[in-house]
Design a protein around this motif. Structure first.
Motif, PDB file in Angstrom:
ATOM      1  N   ILE A 182     -44.493  35.918  85.317  1.00  0.00           N
ATOM      2  CA  ILE A 182     -43.784  37.187  85.363  1.00  0.00           C
ATOM      3  C   ILE A 182     -42.683  37.136  86.423  1.00  0.00           C
ATOM      4  N   ILE A 183     -41.481  37.527  86.030  1.00  0.00           N
ATOM      5  CA  ILE A 183     -40.380  37.680  86.975  1.00  0.00           C
ATOM      6  C   ILE A 183     -40.335  39.119  87.479  1.00  0.00           C
ATOM      7  N   SER A 184     -40.442  40.048  86.549  1.00  0.00           N
ATOM      8  CA  SER A 184     -40.431  41.462  86.927  1.00  0.00           C
ATOM      9  C   SER A 184     -41.002  42.304  85.797  1.00  0.00           C
ATOM     10  N   ALA A 185     -41.540  43.461  86.157  1.00  0.00           N
ATOM     11  CA  ALA A 185     -42.023  44.448  85.190  1.00  0.00           C
ATOM     12  C   ALA A 185     -41.578  45.807  85.714  1.00  0.00           C
ATOM     13  N   LYS A 186     -40.611  46.427  85.032  1.00  0.00           N
ATOM     14  CA  LYS A 186     -40.016  47.658  85.549  1.00  0.00           C
ATOM     15  C   LYS A 186     -40.056  48.769  84.501  1.00  0.00           C
ATOM     16  N   ARG A 187     -40.436  49.950  84.931  1.00  0.00           N
ATOM     17  CA  ARG A 187     -40.390  51.132  84.077  1.00  0.00           C
ATOM     18  C   ARG A 187     -38.926  51.461  83.796  1.00  0.00           C
ATOM     19  N   ILE A 200     -40.039  43.826  80.627  1.00  0.00           N
ATOM     20  CA  ILE A 200     -40.785  42.706  81.203  1.00  0.00           C
ATOM     21  C   ILE A 200     -39.951  41.437  81.107  1.00  0.00           C
ATOM     22  N   ARG A 201     -39.711  40.799  82.238  1.00  0.00           N
ATOM     23  CA  ARG A 201     -39.010  39.503  82.254  1.00  0.00           C
ATOM     24  C   ARG A 201     -40.014  38.412  82.597  1.00  0.00           C
ATOM     25  N   ILE A 202     -40.005  37.357  81.798  1.00  0.00           N
ATOM     26  CA  ILE A 202     -40.968  36.263  81.963  1.00  0.00           C
ATOM     27  C   ILE A 202     -40.211  34.955  82.114  1.00  0.00           C
ATOM     28  N   GLY A 203     -40.506  34.232  83.175  1.00  0.00           N
ATOM     29  CA  GLY A 203     -39.900  32.924  83.388  1.00  0.00           C
ATOM     30  C   GLY A 203     -40.590  31.869  82.536  1.00  0.00           C
ATOM     31  N   THR A 204     -39.791  31.069  81.837  1.00  0.00           N
ATOM     32  CA  THR A 204     -40.343  30.047  80.935  1.00  0.00           C
ATOM     33  C   THR A 204     -39.838  28.651  81.240  1.00  0.00           C
ATOM     34  N   GLY A 205     -38.943  28.504  82.210  1.00  0.00           N
ATOM     35  CA  GLY A 205     -38.299  27.210  82.387  1.00  0.00           C
ATOM     36  C   GLY A 205     -37.417  26.933  81.184  1.00  0.00           C
ATOM     37  N   ASP A 206     -37.176  25.657  80.915  1.00  0.00           N
ATOM     38  CA  ASP A 206     -36.345  25.312  79.758  1.00  0.00           C
ATOM     39  C   ASP A 206     -37.187  24.905  78.560  1.00  0.00           C
ATOM     40  N   GLY A 244     -31.526  34.588  78.018  1.00  0.00           N
ATOM     41  CA  GLY A 244     -32.278  35.401  78.962  1.00  0.00           C
ATOM     42  C   GLY A 244     -31.379  36.376  79.693  1.00  0.00           C
ATOM     43  N   ASP A 245     -31.974  37.275  80.440  1.00  0.00           N
ATOM     44  CA  ASP A 245     -31.187  38.284  81.152  1.00  0.00           C
ATOM     45  C   ASP A 245     -30.345  37.701  82.270  1.00  0.00           C
ATOM     46  N   ASP A 246     -30.711  36.529  82.775  1.00  0.00           N
ATOM     47  CA  ASP A 246     -29.942  35.926  83.862  1.00  0.00           C
ATOM     48  C   ASP A 246     -28.999  34.837  83.372  1.00  0.00           C
ATOM     49  N   ALA A 247     -28.909  34.654  82.035  1.00  0.00           N
ATOM     50  CA  ALA A 247     -27.974  33.705  81.418  1.00  0.00           C
ATOM     51  C   ALA A 247     -28.264  32.250  81.770  1.00  0.00           C
ATOM     52  N   LYS A 248     -29.462  31.951  82.241  1.00  0.00           N
ATOM     53  CA  LYS A 248     -29.795  30.572  82.601  1.00  0.00           C
ATOM     54  C   LYS A 248     -30.598  29.860  81.517  1.00  0.00           C
ATOM     55  N   GLY A 249     -31.024  30.598  80.500  1.00  0.00           N
ATOM     56  CA  GLY A 249     -31.818  29.978  79.449  1.00  0.00           C
ATOM     57  C   GLY A 249     -33.210  29.610  79.895  1.00  0.00           C
ATOM     58  N   SER A 250     -33.721  30.299  80.910  1.00  0.00           N
ATOM     59  CA  SER A 250     -35.033  29.941  81.446  1.00  0.00           C
ATOM     60  C   SER A 250     -35.976  31.142  81.508  1.00  0.00           C
ATOM     61  N   SER A 251     -35.691  32.170  80.700  1.00  0.00           N
ATOM     62  CA  SER A 251     -36.549  33.353  80.709  1.00  0.00           C
ATOM     63  C   SER A 251     -36.483  34.052  79.363  1.00  0.00           C
ATOM     64  N   VAL A 252     -37.407  34.972  79.169  1.00  0.00           N
ATOM     65  CA  VAL A 252     -37.439  35.782  77.963  1.00  0.00           C
ATOM     66  C   VAL A 252     -37.837  37.191  78.389  1.00  0.00           C
ATOM     67  N   SER A 253     -37.337  38.206  77.670  1.00  0.00           N
ATOM     68  CA  SER A 253     -37.634  39.588  78.031  1.00  0.00           C
ATOM     69  C   SER A 253     -38.313  40.321  76.883  1.00  0.00           C
ATOM     70  N   GLY A 287     -44.809  36.560  89.556  1.00  0.00           N
ATOM     71  CA  GLY A 287     -45.623  35.378  89.799  1.00  0.00           C
ATOM     72  C   GLY A 287     -46.891  35.316  88.976  1.00  0.00           C
ATOM     73  N   ASP A 288     -47.304  36.444  88.406  1.00  0.00           N
ATOM     74  CA  ASP A 288     -48.512  36.433  87.567  1.00  0.00           C
ATOM     75  C   ASP A 288     -48.308  35.507  86.365  1.00  0.00           C
TER      76      ASP A 288
END
Length: 428
Positions: A182-187, A200-206, A244-253, A287-288
């Motif tokens: 988990i990168i972030s979870a925001k209402r 919900i933003r989730i880090g996945t690497g590449d 992804g939201d950060d344009a790095k191709g390493s996350s999913v929302s 981090g979860d």
């Protein structure tokens, strides 16, 4: 602010640019820190902000002699002082006067003559100056946003629209999921919204590749209380582009509504019947660990090989998820799909009230940008349209609450005409 001062100078707002630059330098000196992009102490500020000011104009030379009483044989020396202090026109002199700097810049008689001359001129509009600064700063912010969204690495097909031929499917399965974090979870809804929706933003690497419109699975931790087996996978539509939201191709929302069960008999929520996965995601912390499967989905994709095709998107609540990926790819990220798109993207979104609107800031940003590009209905070239159905704030023509189908019915003739001409319609 330094970028703003340079941009203002380039647009002809030299006095405002000068004022901004001086404020930056003086504030840095006061704080004992280095001013952005400047390398000399404030005592050399004339050299430091040379780019943010213009040389004294001929109009200023004439004004000094005609209105400030400077003798012709001395005007060159006054102009040299103006040049050294980055005063390029009358507004520059005004700024220096208002700051009490004239006596320190010029001999007393010259300073007095300048003050008297300026006193006979109507002061410039502060509101106009503020509007100029605001417009330029917003433009710079838009450019910064575009740069921030520029993909760090290309995740495009070759050619870019060959989506079906390069469709990633079930890369990760239930028995061998991908361990993301988990990168972030925001209402993302207001206090008056019925229920809670989280982004919900989730880090996945590449490791996790997907196309806009696909879905993924989340396996919540723990076991099923009834069966004693590990919790089953839950499917969610992906709410981000492939970058992804950060344009790095390493996350999913994901866009997730917290599922709760209200027990009318007890007058309270029954925790035993709450949604296992939605609550896990909405309660998660950075981090979860989260286990992902997929991606899945072969149908709900954009026809990027036909860039003139209209897209009509119908969403209720969190059904907005796949369309966020569509619209960010077409309008907010610098992609070949954005460059090629020539159709109309028409979004219908149904929610209870305005506090329940999802990603409205992004839709408004798209409308503003497209209008600035000359692509709005009023300009005869509409590229994006937004239609809301607010069931608890609007009434349908026939009475009762306004639901999304009622909004579509209001536009039935145009919807059918666009469908007859090849538009794609999506429901989620």
């Amino acid at each position: 602010r330094h970028q703003a001062s340079l941009a203002l100078h380039q647009r002809g707002y030299e006095p405002i640019a000068t004022m901004l630059s001086l404020l930056i330098l003086d504030a840095a000196a006061f704080l004992g820190t280095a001013a952005p992009r400047f390398t000399h102490p404030p005592s050399h500020r004339a050299a430091n902000v040379r780019l943010a000011a213009s040389a004294p104009s001929e109009e200023l030379r004439s004004w000094l002699m005609a209105e400030a009483g400077v003798a012709p044989q001395f005007v060159d020396r006054v102009i040299e002082t103006c040049d050294r202090e980055m005063i390029g026109n009358l507004n520059g002199l005004r700024i220096a006067r208002d700051a009490g700097l004239l006596p320190g810049f010029f001999p007393a008689v010259v300073a007095l003559g300048i003050e008297e001359g300026l006193g006979r001129i109507t002061a410039p509009s502060v509101a106009v100056a503020a509007a100029q600064v605001s417009a330029v700063v917003q433009e710079l912010a838009d450019e910064a946003d575009a740069a921030a969204l520029a993909p760090g690495a290309s995740l495009e097909c070759d050619p870019y629209h060959a989506i079906a031929a390069n469709l990633p499917l079930n890369t990760y399965k239930n028995k061998a999921p991908l361990a993301g974090a988990i990168i972030s979870a925001k209402r993302i809804v207001g206090p008056a919204a019925p229920g809670e929706v989280c982004h919900i933003r989730i880090g996945t690497g590449d490791k996790f590749r997907y196309w806009e419109g696909q879905s993924l699975g989340v396996i919540p931790p723990g076991v099923n209380a009834k069966t004693g087996k590990p919790n089953a996978v839950r499917l969610y539509s992906i709410a981000s582009t492939r970058y992804g939201d950060d344009a790095k191709g390493s996350s999913v929302s994901l866009c997730v509504r917290r599922a709760l069960y209200w027990d009318a008999d007890t007058g309270a929520h029954d925790p035993a019947k709450k949604g296992v996965c939605s609550n896990f995601l909405c309660d998660s912390s950075p981090g979860d660990e989260v286990h992902l499967t997929g991606p899945t989905g072969k149908v709900m994709l954009m026809p990027e090989h036909e860039p003139a095709t209209d897209l009509i998107m119908l969403a209720t609540g969190t059904g907005i998820a796949p369309y966020r990926g569509f619209l960010r790819r077409l309008f907010l990220e610098p992609t070949p799909a954005a460059d090629a798109f020539r159709g109309l993207a028409w979004l219908f979104l149904g929610v209870a009230n305005r506090d329940a609107l999802l990603y409205d800031d992004e839709w408004q940003a798209i409308l503003q940008r497209e209008t600035a590009r000359g692509r709005s209905a009023a300009q005869g070239r509409e590229s994006f349209r937004l239609t809301y159905a607010l069931s608890r704030e609007e009434s349908a023509p026939g009475g009762g609450k306004m639901y999304i189908q009622d909004k579509v019915a209001q536009h039935a003739d145009e919807v059918f005409e666009r469908m007859d001409n090849g538009a794609h319609m999506y429901f989620c």
